[in-house]
Design a protein around this motif. Sequence first.
Motif, PDB file in Angstrom:
ATOM      1  N   VAL A   8      -1.929  -7.917  -0.288  1.00 46.85           N
ATOM      2  CA  VAL A   8      -2.151  -6.635  -0.968  1.00 46.85           C
ATOM      3  C   VAL A   8      -0.897  -6.311  -1.765  1.00 46.85           C
ATOM      4  O   VAL A   8       0.226  -6.397  -1.254  1.00 46.85           O
ATOM      5  N   ILE A  10       1.045  -3.412  -3.863  1.00 43.13           N
ATOM      6  CA  ILE A  10       1.075  -1.962  -4.094  1.00 43.13           C
ATOM      7  C   ILE A  10       1.840  -1.718  -5.392  1.00 43.13           C
ATOM      8  O   ILE A  10       3.043  -1.975  -5.482  1.00 43.13           O
ATOM      9  N   PHE A 124       1.903   2.872   3.596  1.00 44.42           N
ATOM     10  CA  PHE A 124       1.858   2.112   4.845  1.00 44.42           C
ATOM     11  C   PHE A 124       1.407   3.025   5.979  1.00 44.42           C
ATOM     12  O   PHE A 124       1.920   4.132   6.151  1.00 44.42           O
ATOM     13  N   TYR A 132      -0.573  -5.751   8.170  1.00 44.30           N
ATOM     14  CA  TYR A 132      -0.259  -4.329   7.985  1.00 44.30           C
ATOM     15  C   TYR A 132      -1.508  -3.559   7.548  1.00 44.30           C
ATOM     16  O   TYR A 132      -2.379  -4.109   6.871  1.00 44.30           O
ATOM     17  N   ILE A 134      -2.794  -0.434   5.284  1.00 46.85           N
ATOM     18  CA  ILE A 134      -2.367   0.382   4.143  1.00 46.85           C
ATOM     19  C   ILE A 134      -3.474   1.376   3.836  1.00 46.85           C
ATOM     20  O   ILE A 134      -4.640   0.981   3.680  1.00 46.85           O
ATOM     21  N   ALA A 146      -3.674  -6.199   5.314  1.00 48.49           N
ATOM     22  CA  ALA A 146      -3.137  -7.340   4.564  1.00 48.49           C
ATOM     23  C   ALA A 146      -2.221  -8.149   5.459  1.00 48.49           C
ATOM     24  O   ALA A 146      -1.470  -7.591   6.256  1.00 48.49           O
ATOM     25  N   GLN A 148      -0.006 -10.211   4.034  1.00 49.46           N
ATOM     26  CA  GLN A 148       1.246 -10.163   3.271  1.00 49.46           C
ATOM     27  C   GLN A 148       1.152  -8.997   2.285  1.00 49.46           C
ATOM     28  O   GLN A 148       0.086  -8.781   1.690  1.00 49.46           O
ATOM     29  N   VAL A 149       2.259  -8.277   2.119  1.00 48.22           N
ATOM     30  CA  VAL A 149       2.264  -7.140   1.198  1.00 48.22           C
ATOM     31  C   VAL A 149       3.377  -7.337   0.168  1.00 48.22           C
ATOM     32  O   VAL A 149       4.501  -7.712   0.524  1.00 48.22           O
ATOM     33  N   VAL A 317       6.546  -8.711   4.237  1.00 48.55           N
ATOM     34  CA  VAL A 317       6.578  -7.646   3.229  1.00 48.55           C
ATOM     35  C   VAL A 317       7.649  -7.990   2.196  1.00 48.55           C
ATOM     36  O   VAL A 317       8.808  -8.248   2.550  1.00 48.55           O
TER      37      VAL A 317
END
Length: 475
Positions: A8, A10, A124, A132, A134, A146, A148-149, A317
């Motif tokens: 994901v 952001i 978050f 994680y 979100i 996700a 991985q962010v 992250v």
Amino acid sequence: MSKQFDVVVIGGGPGGYIAAIRAAQLGFQVACIDEWKNAAGGPAPGGTCTNVGCIPSKALLQSSEHFDHANHHFAEHGISATGVKMDVAKMIARKDNVVKQNNDGILYLFKKNKVTFFHGRGSFAGKAEGGYTINVAGKTEEAITAKQVIIATGSNARALPGTPFDEVNVLSNDGALRLGAVPKKLALIGSGVIGLEMGSVWRRLGADVTILEGLPTFLGAVDEQIAKEAKKAFDKQGLKIELGVKVGEIVNGKKGVTVNYTNAKGEAVVLDADKLIISIGRVANTIGLNPEAIGLQLDERGAIVVDGDCKTNVPGVWAVGDVVRGPMLAHKAEEEGVAVAERIAGQHGHVNFNTIPWVIYTSPEIAWVGRTEQQLKADGVAYKAGTFPFLANGRARALGDTTGMVKFLADATTDEILGVHMVGPQVSELISEAVVAMEFRASAEDIARICHAHPSLSEATKEAALAVDKRTLNF
Ligand code: FAD
Ligand code: NAI
């Protein structure tokens, strides 16, 4: 059950949307969350760059340059143009349309690459199994997860303490790009990249422009010889740049803005202006991201702390672009976005910070890559310099724009190119050759031996490379 993604992203600016596309190309299930709204409240991905930065500023620079040419340069070509008028509303509408084409282009690219787009604010919520959670707050609220962010939440204009942006009289880059009329008197604080580009737009359209700069040197990061040449050209155009000032009280009144400052001689000066643009740098943006929920580390300036690979202190992250260290440039954000997507895929993504080009889109344009002469001196590196003026370039003469020069700096022993600095016509395009050369660790002689089209501005690049060995052919 919440929607689950491998990656994901952001933020949908150049760092975020490019990272999302690259991750999708590498076979991941990808979502990108971006909250930017257009005037109708719809999605406008592309971030600062597309909406209030690179793209709209270049659109206005183009329009204002046409106006300037019609008023001041057509005559020398035998073209008479009287009663030339600028319809500011039309110019702004054109700019808005250019922006929209770019927003739509990104939405199309998301579809093409099967990136799921969420319009809203991502924050978050905490750790989830294998990744994680979100929260996405848009028209509706939902939670996604996700593994991985990638955070690419960009930056915001820095305000002067006690002088908030109202975007009516006291303008950030946002307001500066959508003025409804040409101000009679325009003041700017900060003669950096935005100050010079925005000051140029409104000066060309007829504003009386004064730029107040705190530092005693003009464009301190630029090679001194190039900065001096650019300053000469700006002075000639009537762009008033006052260096070494100390800005005092600013009064935002009904009729305009008054800036009290002390000039370099220590004299108190009162500057009245219709509008004031504050362009004193930008600050990393993590507003609404809720970094605390995952224990994400920020530095004292609010930027997300990352290592050389854009890894944060939280496993899985990552952060790229303006929200982390390094130059705040769209192409730097993009390179980091691609590199992170490739690292997530187990590849060896790489960003070479030594070959990131800089361009200031004024007239003349200023562009450079690598180290300046003053940096090489400070680093104790023995170097050779070669310069070539556009005055001696046939294409520049034909264009009617002979301001400036190309300058090469090469290692005194190995001849490896260490920096290339340009001021002049279309150098935003010419700098790419220097970037490629430095990326391949070319010598000045390599460029000097390459056949360049005639007549072209790029011949000035070849000649400057020849000048390193004191053997220019046309000067
Ligand atoms: P941004 O482009 O700022 O994008 C961040 C995005 O994330 C935004 O859309 C924001 O709404 C979104 N966002 C933030 N928080 C959240 C959240 N919690 N949830 C969802 N979305 C969120 N650079 C150049 O290289 N060349 C230029 O010519 C140039 N001109 C510029 C002119 C101006 C006037 C300005 C202000 C900047 C210019 N820049 C230029 C700099 C360039 O715009 C930035 O370096 C670049 O946009 C950074 O990209 P980014 O992806 O890191 O962040
Ligand atoms: P900048 O860092 O380029 O320039 C800010 C200027 O303001 C500096 O010269 C600084 O000395 C001066 N300053 C700071 N505080 C001051 C004060 N209190 N009083 C007087 N002067 C003060 O920042 P700018 O122009 O706001 O642009 C932000 C960033 O956006 C740039 O650094 C660049 O990364 C990016 N950008 C890139 C462009 C491009 O690539 N062509 C165009 C526009 C912006």
